[in-house]
Design a protein around this motif. Structure first.
Motif, PDB file in Angstrom:
ATOM      1  N   GLY A  87      -7.026   0.122   2.335  1.00 61.81           N
ATOM      2  CA  GLY A  87      -7.241  -0.397   3.686  1.00 61.81           C
ATOM      3  C   GLY A  87      -8.565  -1.094   3.935  1.00 61.81           C
ATOM      4  N   GLU A  88      -9.342  -1.332   2.880  1.00 64.08           N
ATOM      5  CA  GLU A  88     -10.682  -1.865   3.118  1.00 64.08           C
ATOM      6  C   GLU A  88     -10.821  -3.367   2.934  1.00 64.08           C
ATOM      7  OE1 GLU A  88     -13.434   0.495   0.868  1.00 64.08           O
ATOM      8  OE2 GLU A  88     -13.043   2.256   2.116  1.00 64.08           O
ATOM      9  N   CYS A  89      -9.940  -3.992   2.138  1.00 60.94           N
ATOM     10  CA  CYS A  89     -10.226  -5.385   1.748  1.00 60.94           C
ATOM     11  C   CYS A  89      -9.342  -6.410   2.436  1.00 60.94           C
ATOM     12  CB  CYS A  89     -10.117  -5.547   0.245  1.00 60.94           C
ATOM     13  SG  CYS A  89      -8.411  -5.537  -0.337  1.00 60.94           S
ATOM     14  N   GLY A  90      -8.174  -6.019   2.921  1.00 65.65           N
ATOM     15  CA  GLY A  90      -7.297  -6.952   3.621  1.00 65.65           C
ATOM     16  C   GLY A  90      -6.516  -7.909   2.732  1.00 65.65           C
ATOM     17  N   CYS A 111      -3.954  -7.379   1.217  1.00 67.87           N
ATOM     18  CA  CYS A 111      -2.532  -7.062   1.362  1.00 67.87           C
ATOM     19  C   CYS A 111      -2.023  -7.315   2.777  1.00 67.87           C
ATOM     20  CB  CYS A 111      -2.319  -5.597   1.013  1.00 67.87           C
ATOM     21  SG  CYS A 111      -3.159  -4.523   2.207  1.00 67.87           S
ATOM     22  N   ASN A 124      -2.221  -3.649   7.073  1.00 68.18           N
ATOM     23  CA  ASN A 124      -2.455  -3.565   5.626  1.00 68.18           C
ATOM     24  C   ASN A 124      -1.199  -2.990   4.973  1.00 68.18           C
ATOM     25  OD1 ASN A 124      -5.289  -4.259   5.774  1.00 68.18           O
ATOM     26  ND2 ASN A 124      -5.620  -2.217   6.615  1.00 68.18           N
ATOM     27  N   LYS A 150      -1.550  -9.726  -1.953  1.00 64.81           N
ATOM     28  CA  LYS A 150      -2.312  -9.179  -3.087  1.00 64.81           C
ATOM     29  C   LYS A 150      -2.638  -7.713  -2.908  1.00 64.81           C
ATOM     30  CE  LYS A 150      -2.447 -13.254  -4.850  1.00 64.81           C
ATOM     31  NZ  LYS A 150      -1.249 -13.573  -5.652  1.00 64.81           N
ATOM     32  N   GLU A 151      -2.849  -7.048  -4.045  1.00 66.86           N
ATOM     33  CA  GLU A 151      -3.362  -5.675  -4.028  1.00 66.86           C
ATOM     34  C   GLU A 151      -4.753  -5.695  -4.626  1.00 66.86           C
ATOM     35  OE1 GLU A 151      -0.980  -2.517  -5.513  1.00 66.86           O
ATOM     36  OE2 GLU A 151      -2.682  -1.139  -5.580  1.00 66.86           O
ATOM     37  N   CYS A 152      -5.687  -5.048  -3.901  1.00 65.18           N
ATOM     38  CA  CYS A 152      -7.042  -5.006  -4.440  1.00 65.18           C
ATOM     39  C   CYS A 152      -7.563  -3.585  -4.328  1.00 65.18           C
ATOM     40  CB  CYS A 152      -7.900  -6.024  -3.704  1.00 65.18           C
ATOM     41  SG  CYS A 152      -9.553  -6.122  -4.322  1.00 65.18           S
ATOM     42  N   CYS A 153      -7.932  -3.145  -3.112  1.00 64.56           N
ATOM     43  CA  CYS A 153      -8.527  -1.802  -2.986  1.00 64.56           C
ATOM     44  C   CYS A 153      -7.464  -0.715  -2.847  1.00 64.56           C
ATOM     45  CB  CYS A 153      -9.445  -1.763  -1.770  1.00 64.56           C
ATOM     46  SG  CYS A 153      -8.570  -1.860  -0.200  1.00 64.56           S
ATOM     47  N   ALA A 154      -6.339  -1.069  -2.252  1.00 65.01           N
ATOM     48  CA  ALA A 154      -5.231  -0.138  -1.992  1.00 65.01           C
ATOM     49  C   ALA A 154      -5.593   0.994  -1.017  1.00 65.01           C
ATOM     50  CB  ALA A 154      -4.658   0.441  -3.286  1.00 65.01           C
ATOM     51  N   CYS A 157      -0.783  -1.998   2.077  1.00 64.19           N
ATOM     52  CA  CYS A 157      -1.064  -0.881   1.154  1.00 64.19           C
ATOM     53  C   CYS A 157      -1.069   0.454   1.872  1.00 64.19           C
ATOM     54  CB  CYS A 157      -2.386  -1.097   0.420  1.00 64.19           C
ATOM     55  SG  CYS A 157      -3.853  -1.015   1.477  1.00 64.19           S
TER      56      CYS A 157
END
Ligand SMILES: Cc1cc2nc3c(=O)[nH]c(=O)nc-3n(C[C@@H](O)[C@@H](O)[C@H](O)COP(=O)(O)OP(=O)(O)OC[C@H]3O[C@@H](n4cnc5c(N)ncnc54)[C@H](O)[C@@H]3O)c2cc1C
Ligand code: FES
Ligand code: FES
Lengths: 287, 158
Positions: free
Chosen positions: B46-49, B51, B61, B40-44, B63
């Motif tokens: 490096g903060e949410c994981g 990806c 990550n 998945k892509e969320c923050c793009a 992204c």
């Protein structure tokens, strides 16, 4: 991301050629954990990325050469933390490295990149300075060693001259007993920058050195040779006064992560804590 | 100035050869060009994981990695973590413990949990929390995930 082109030189010589060909439009790409974020958020501009991970001369891990640990520009933080001898020699630096981001970030982020990014909040910089780290800068005409606290000249500013880049960081193995501590304050561990970070050392003759990060445009260093800070039996008031004297050299600002006063107050609290840590490490014979 | 460059990548055991623009992330390529949308892509940034994938056996990550940087390497995504039609013990345990709510963070969580357990089959709770610290769950399902991971750890012989 805005378009850029990509180069992956296989040798140092090719890298110097590319840096002189493209000049300031080129950016070195190591782990990318700062650079890719900067490119995506358009806080960094680059028309060419020079990926240094293909350079054949770089050592893959950490090497012990002539009493120095040498960490190459492409060695990521997770790898460094795997070396038992390194962990035992630089425990406060390892603590700082293990606070950087997350597992995924540390599997990419290099120690050299943390220094080259020249963020005032970089967590590895205070302990690197305390352990006497030297930055090995390479250029077409040779290499030069710059102490880490002189290498970082201000936010995003380094001592690199056109055509140069960093080949490695050298850390001397302490040749006399030394105890070192590290602390960091952050709003949310893992993904927020440090509100303050600091490191200190105590040596066997009672000299105490402090390095304070995120409380000024550059790292702030202080030395106490009075012996008061090294003496855990000295009156608490005298010790606090000596510590406050060192903290007076910092210039914290008020921002989203904390006020100026809060930062100063936390430097005192954390300063006491890491002095105790450094003293106990000195006592146990661990650096 | 920016021509597409050739890339050879092993993804989930299959060899892929394609051309990619240098400013495309590995995540963009996995999702938009190869149809591997489990990652998945969320923050793009490096903060949410969300990806998280394994690159040459290490959790990263996607992204924050350029597809061109991955050239010559091998990538495991959530689609390749188990044989087709099967699930890993971690995936089973997530289901058994009701650790999945909206599901968006789960592929990344599973990749981080697999990486943690492969290197440390019997993590302490603190080590598990540290292993997952690069993965955010906006549904807040962390406790059930911790239980799921600890159940997998207990099953395997120490
Ligand atoms: C989610 C997240 C959390 C983070 N958390 C922390 C944290 O808690 N503490 C912390 O200190 N940092 C943190 N960081 C930043 C940290 O990951 C970086 O500073 C990292 O160490 C930089 O290394 P890199 O290899 O990724 O560098 P890159 O991103 O590749 O490069 C960084 C900069 O340095 C330059 N550069 C890199 N190598 C060289 C070289 N050899 N010579 C000359 N210039 C060079 C690049 O051109 C670029 O400008 C975080 C980052 C993210 C995305
Ligand atoms: S999308 Fe990559 S870490 Fe959030
Ligand atoms: S289950 Fe919804 S984000 Fe984690």
């Amino acid at each position: 991301m805005k378009p850029f082109s990509y180069q992956r030189p296989g040798s140092l010589a090719q890298t110097f050629d590319l840096l002189s060909e493209y000049g300031s439009s080129a950016r070195i790409l190591a782990g990318g954990t700062d650079l890719i974020v900067g490119l995506r958020q358009q806080t960094v501009d680059a028309s060419v990325l020079v990926d240094i991970k293909g350079i054949g001369e770089f050592l893959p891990g950490v090497a012990l050469v002539d009493g120095h640990f040498v960490i190459g520009a492409t060695t990521d933080i997770s790898r460094i933390c795997e070396y038992e001898k390194f962990r035992a020699t630089f425990p406060a630096l390892v603590e700082a490295m293990e606070t950087v981001g997350s597992v995924q970030i540390r599997n990419r982020a290099t120690l050299v990149g943390n220094v080259c990014n020249a963020s005032p909040a970089a967590d590895t910089v205070p302990p690197l300075a305390i352990y006497g780290a030297m930055v090995n800068v390479g250029g077409r005409d040779g290499t030069r060693l710059v102490p880490v606290q002189e290498f970082i000249q201000g936010p995003r500013q380094t001592a690199l001259r056109p055509g140069e880049f960093v080949l490695s960081i050298q850390l001397p193995v302490p040749n006399a007993p030394l105890g070192v501590g590290f602390a960091r304050l952050t709003r949310r561990r893992g993904v927020d920058l440090a509100t303050v970070n600091l490191s200190c050392s105590i040596d066997s003759v009672g000299t105490v050195r402090f390095a304070f990060g995120a409380v000024g445009p550059r790292l702030v260093l202080g030395v106490d040779r009075s012996g008061v800070l090294a003496d855990s039996g000295a009156p608490a008031g005298d010790r606090d006064a000596a510590l406050a004297n060192l903290i007076a050299g910092t210039s914290p600002r008020t921002d989203i992560r904390g006020t100026r006063d809060y930062r100063s107050a936390m430097l005192l609290v954390l300063g006491r804590r890491i002095l105790a840590e450094a003293a106990s490490r000195l006592g146990s014979g661990q650096p | 100035m920016t021509d597409a460059l050739p890339v050879v990548l092993n993804i989930n055991g299959l060899k892929y050869e394609f051309e990619v623009l240098p400013y495309r992330s590995l995540l963009d390529v996995l999702r938009d060009e190869l149809g591997l949308t489990g990652t998945k892509e969320c923050c793009a940034v490096g903060e949410c994981g969300a990806c998280t994938v394994h690159f040459d056996g290490r959790s990263i990550n996607a992204c924050l990695m350029l597809a061109i940087e991955a050239d010559g390497g091998s990538v495991t995504t959530i689609e390749g973590i188990a044989a087709p039609g099967e699930m890993t013990r971690v995936q089973d345990a997530f289901l058994e413990h009701g650790a999945v709510q909206c599901g968006f963070c789960i592929p990344g969580m599973v990749m981080s949990a697999e990486y943690l357990l492969a290197r440390n089959p019997h993590p302490t709770e603190q080590e598990t929390r540290e292993g997952l610290s690069g993965n955010l769950c906006r549904c807040g399902g962390y406790n059930r995930m911790l239980k799921a991971i600890s159940s997998v750890s207990e099953e395997s012989t120490p």
